[in-house]
Design a protein around this motif. Structure first.
Motif, mmCIF file in Angstrom:
data_model
loop_
_atom_site.group_PDB
_atom_site.id
_atom_site.type_symbol
_atom_site.label_atom_id
_atom_site.label_comp_id
_atom_site.label_asym_id
_atom_site.label_seq_id
_atom_site.Cartn_x
_atom_site.Cartn_y
_atom_site.Cartn_z
ATOM 1 N N VAL A 171 41.661 30.786 -19.536
ATOM 2 C CA VAL A 171 43.035 31.144 -19.918
ATOM 3 C C VAL A 171 42.959 32.097 -21.101
ATOM 4 C CG1 VAL A 171 44.079 28.991 -19.099
ATOM 5 C CG2 VAL A 171 43.196 29.136 -21.449
ATOM 6 N N TYR A 172 44.087 32.723 -21.403
ATOM 7 C CA TYR A 172 44.181 33.524 -22.624
ATOM 8 C C TYR A 172 45.561 33.286 -23.229
ATOM 9 C CZ TYR A 172 46.881 36.855 -19.783
ATOM 10 O OH TYR A 172 47.823 37.442 -18.968
ATOM 11 N N LYS A 173 45.635 33.475 -24.529
ATOM 12 C CA LYS A 173 46.895 33.253 -25.238
ATOM 13 C C LYS A 173 47.060 34.315 -26.320
ATOM 14 C CE LYS A 173 45.010 30.039 -28.688
ATOM 15 N NZ LYS A 173 45.134 28.690 -29.310
ATOM 16 N N THR A 174 48.313 34.471 -26.754
ATOM 17 C CA THR A 174 48.639 35.416 -27.822
ATOM 18 C C THR A 174 49.011 34.629 -29.064
ATOM 19 O OG1 THR A 174 50.962 35.516 -27.177
ATOM 20 C CG2 THR A 174 49.465 37.066 -26.104
ATOM 21 N N THR A 175 49.381 35.351 -30.107
ATOM 22 C CA THR A 175 49.734 34.701 -31.375
ATOM 23 C C THR A 175 51.207 34.333 -31.457
ATOM 24 O OG1 THR A 175 50.059 36.897 -32.345
ATOM 25 C CG2 THR A 175 47.888 35.889 -32.598
ATOM 26 N N PHE A 176 51.972 34.439 -30.379
ATOM 27 C CA PHE A 176 53.423 34.217 -30.478
ATOM 28 C C PHE A 176 53.866 32.767 -30.676
ATOM 29 C CE2 PHE A 176 53.340 38.392 -28.233
ATOM 30 C CZ PHE A 176 53.752 39.106 -29.316
ATOM 31 N N PRO A 177 53.388 31.713 -30.049
ATOM 32 C CA PRO A 177 52.254 31.678 -29.112
ATOM 33 C C PRO A 177 52.739 31.703 -27.655
ATOM 34 C CG PRO A 177 52.745 29.474 -29.827
ATOM 35 C CD PRO A 177 53.775 30.356 -30.468
ATOM 36 N N GLN A 178 51.972 32.324 -26.821
ATOM 37 C CA GLN A 178 52.197 32.329 -25.388
ATOM 38 C C GLN A 178 50.857 32.093 -24.698
ATOM 39 O OE1 GLN A 178 54.254 36.142 -24.813
ATOM 40 N NE2 GLN A 178 55.983 34.999 -24.019
ATOM 41 N N MET A 179 50.897 31.296 -23.618
ATOM 42 C CA MET A 179 49.672 30.935 -22.908
ATOM 43 C C MET A 179 49.790 31.394 -21.463
ATOM 44 S SD MET A 179 46.691 29.416 -23.252
ATOM 45 C CE MET A 179 46.901 28.391 -24.707
ATOM 46 N N SER A 180 48.693 31.857 -20.913
ATOM 47 C CA SER A 180 48.689 32.296 -19.518
ATOM 48 C C SER A 180 48.503 31.109 -18.578
ATOM 49 C CB SER A 180 47.548 33.292 -19.290
ATOM 50 O OG SER A 180 46.300 32.615 -19.309
ATOM 51 N N GLU A 181 48.725 31.375 -17.320
ATOM 52 C CA GLU A 181 48.342 30.429 -16.282
ATOM 53 C C GLU A 181 46.807 30.407 -16.188
ATOM 54 O OE1 GLU A 181 50.222 28.498 -14.446
ATOM 55 O OE2 GLU A 181 52.158 29.209 -15.170
ATOM 56 N N PRO A 182 46.212 29.290 -15.816
ATOM 57 C CA PRO A 182 44.742 29.274 -15.673
ATOM 58 C C PRO A 182 44.306 30.124 -14.489
ATOM 59 C CG PRO A 182 45.671 27.194 -14.927
ATOM 60 C CD PRO A 182 46.808 27.963 -15.539
ATOM 61 N N SER A 183 43.139 30.692 -14.595
ATOM 62 C CA SER A 183 42.588 31.493 -13.500
ATOM 63 C C SER A 183 42.256 30.606 -12.310
ATOM 64 C CB SER A 183 41.320 32.212 -13.974
ATOM 65 O OG SER A 183 40.289 31.259 -14.206
#
Length: 626
Positions: free
Chosen positions: A394-406
């Motif tokens: 997964v990847y995430k930003t500092t907003f925070p926001q998280m992606s769906e898992p690959s």
């Protein structure tokens, strides 16, 4: 030159095999007992033998005699002793492992001590005191009755609750004592001791009273894990479990849950149990992050324990899922390197994102990176069997926001590859003349399969389905299959479990065969009847004419010709006599008439040789003419 090179290679291979054989002989397995090598009489004990070199054959020895041998997987074998007896089972045990004809050396001996009421219970004491500061040396003394000699017994220091053996003293002169030098907070706990016979059977006393030892300072580190898992969708209810090691005190402790981004305590729980749960209901993307826990013993001057390892909770969000790939491939040989690359989708490239590599079933994230680009590289160095499994990222930003898992990427290590399975469709017992498919099931990446049959050549193909068309009884037999590992064509897995294929004669085939036989018999019977109906009926001897007719119809030409040439004179004379016979009178005859059939052949033979007497009978018939 070629002969010399071949000779040197042969010598090198022999030396290599010799070294391998010596290494196999030197390597020893490990033997231990669960729940403990010290058990009460009548309890069940499991002896586990762990191989260090991947062997799958194991032997258990008791008092230097072989007791049991078995095959086992995963390099470990279990030997269960039911309702142990102080005379039969309180003995010395060892084990060894093997592969093929090679066997390892025996493991170190394990003494199984069975506690009985035959001996007085010992007493236990501590010096300088039960509650000490860190780095203090603690002496624990175990004493038995003064009426007994301690020289005939061994003494063991136990963890009071689990009965695990911490130390053993084999005394010759002095009194038994156990030293705990420079104790730390992790040495806080409950202790007891026993004594047992030095020679088998290893009969032991009951444990002493429990000694509570408390060491001030930081308590041992707890453990944190998540249920149902680390990667969840928003709205999921999560429970974070914090567990601690046993302590000397059975009083309540205070558990605390922390989030590392803020380092503020989130929740508290008071419990005397070894674990407690923190509930996170209906989690949101902002709940993602790293969590830790601590506990505090109220009797340890209020000093909290060390922090647990961080637990990375992933709550999937609105960001699109990344892709995960493996270089050079998903199938890796032991000791080789593989690189997992996690890449953002091209249409949602976010700079300075944090990538996290996860393994399904693992309580902790494996690696995290914050690269400058849109992808992260996670190396797996010198992979082993335990590195095989399903990975995602997964990847995430500092907003925070998280992606769906690959999507899940499965990594296979060749020495951990599963054994294939072989099945038959529609069934393993079929009728002859039908078609059957043998399916060899292996991992999804497998591309080359081999079908084996006892006494036949192997069939190797790039498909898992082996088609057998219009099978007969020769297809019956024992089948198994295997598949190829990696890119090395010489690496194949072990064979699957055998499959017995049975081809039976079909009832339709048997019915058709019986019908054909019946039809042929009927045709033969009709032919005989037809021949009998149309035989020329001569005035003299119809049986003889039937014989000649049937012969000409059924026998060979030579046989029939020889039969007709045998009596030409007899038939000619009979015809002439019939022609010269006077016509029957219309006047009735009142007398009996006797007819004689003359054998012309016999008469001719008498003319040529009058001395011989004919042996053929002459038939007379007397007719009464009314």
């Amino acid at each position: 030159m070629d002969a010399t090179f071949t000779f040197l290679i042969s010598i090198g291979l022999c030396l290599h095999w010799e070294v391998e054989a010596q290494l196999d002989t030197i390597s020893r397995p490990t033997l231990w007992a669960e729940p403990s090598p010290v058990v009460p009489k009548g309890a069940d004990v499991t002896l586990r033998c762990q191989s260090q070199r991947g062997r799958n054959r194991f032997q258990l020895w008791k008092d230097e005699e072989l007791q049991e041998e078995r095959n086992a997987s995963w390099h470990q074998a279990e030997f269960v002793l039911r309702e142990v007896d102080d005379w039969r089972d309180a003995r010395s045990y060892r084990c060894r492992s093997g592969q093929g004809p090679l066997w390892s050396e025996l493991s170190d001996p394990l003494a199984l001590v069975v506690m009985t009421g035959d001996f007085p219970t010992p007493s236990i004491s501590v010096s300088p005191k039960p509650s000490v500061s860190p780095w203090t040396t603690v002496i624990i003394q175990c004493q038995m009755s003064s009426q007994q000699s301690s020289l005939d017994y061994n003494f063991a220091l136990l963890e009071a609750k689990s009965l695990q053996v911490l130390q053993i003293q084999n005394l010759l002169k002095s009194q038994p004592y156990f030293s705990l030098p420079f104790v730390k907070a992790k040495d806080t706990g409950s202790y007891s001791c026993i004594y047992y016979r030095k020679t088998p059977p290893y009969k032991g006393s009951h444990p002493s009273q429990t000694l509570e030892l408390t060491v001030s300072g930081h308590l041992p580190r707890p453990t944190l894990w998540a249920q149902p898992g680390l990667v969840v969708v928003p709205g999921t209810n999560i429970t974070l479990w914090c567990s601690r090691p046993p302590l000397a005190s059975s009083e309540e402790v205070t558990y605390t849950l922390w989030k590392t981004e803020t380092w503020q305590p989130l929740q508290y729980q008071n419990s005397a149990d070894l674990w407690t749960g923190f509930s996170l209901p209906s989690v949101r993307p902002e709940d993602a992050g790293s969590y830790k826990c601590t506990y505090k013993d109220r009797k340890a001057s209020g000093v909290p324990s060390e922090f647990s390892e961080g637990l990375e909770l992933v709550v999937t969000g609105s960001l699109p899922k990344p892709s995960l790939s493996a270089l050079p491939g998903q199938v890796v040989e032991p000791g080789k390197h593989v690189t997992l690359q996690c890449r953002q989708p091209p249409w949602s490239a976010l700079w300075r994102a944090t990538f996290t590599l996860l393994k399904v079933g693992s309580p902790q994230p494996l690696q995290s990176q914050s690269p400058a680009g849109t992808s992260a590289v996670f190396p797996l160095l010198s992979v082993r069997a335990q590195d095989a499994g399903n990975y995602t990222c997964v990847y995430k930003t500092t907003f925070p926001q998280m992606s769906e898992p690959s999507d899940v990427l499965e990594i296979w290590v060749t020495d951990a590859s599963p054994k294939p399975s072989l099945s038959a469709w529609p069934a393993s017992e079929i009728a002859s003349g039908t078609n059957v498919t043998l399916l060899c099931q292996g991992p999804p990446w497998t591309t080359t399969f081999a079908l084996h049959k006892e006494g036949s050549m192997d069939i190797i193909q790039d498909e898992a389905n082996f088609f057998l068309t219009r099978v007969t009884s020769k297809h019956s037999g024992c089948y198994s299959c295997s598949y190829q590992l990696g890119t090395n064509g010489s690496l194949w897995t072990q064979h699957s479990d055998p499959l017995q294929l049975i081809v039976r004669v079909s009832s339709n085939t048997l019915l058709i065969t019986l019908s054909c036989v019946t039809f042929l018999l009927l045709c033969l019977l009709l032919l005989v009847c037809f021949c009998h109906q149309y035989i020329p009926r001569a005035a003299g001897f119809p049986g003889d004419n039937f014989r000649r007719f049937f012969c000409c119809s059924c026998l060979s030409k030579d046989v029939c010709l020889s039969h007709h040439l045998e009596d030409p004179r007899e038939e000619t004379l009979y015809t002439e006599v019939a022609k010269e016979r006077p016509k029957e009178s219309s006047v009735p005859i009142d007398k009996d008439v006797t007819y004689a059939h003359l054998n012309i052949k016999t008469m001719n033979e008498k003319q040529t040789n009058p001395k011989e007497t004919s042996t053929e009978a002459t038939l007379y018939a007397t007719l009464s003419l009314d």
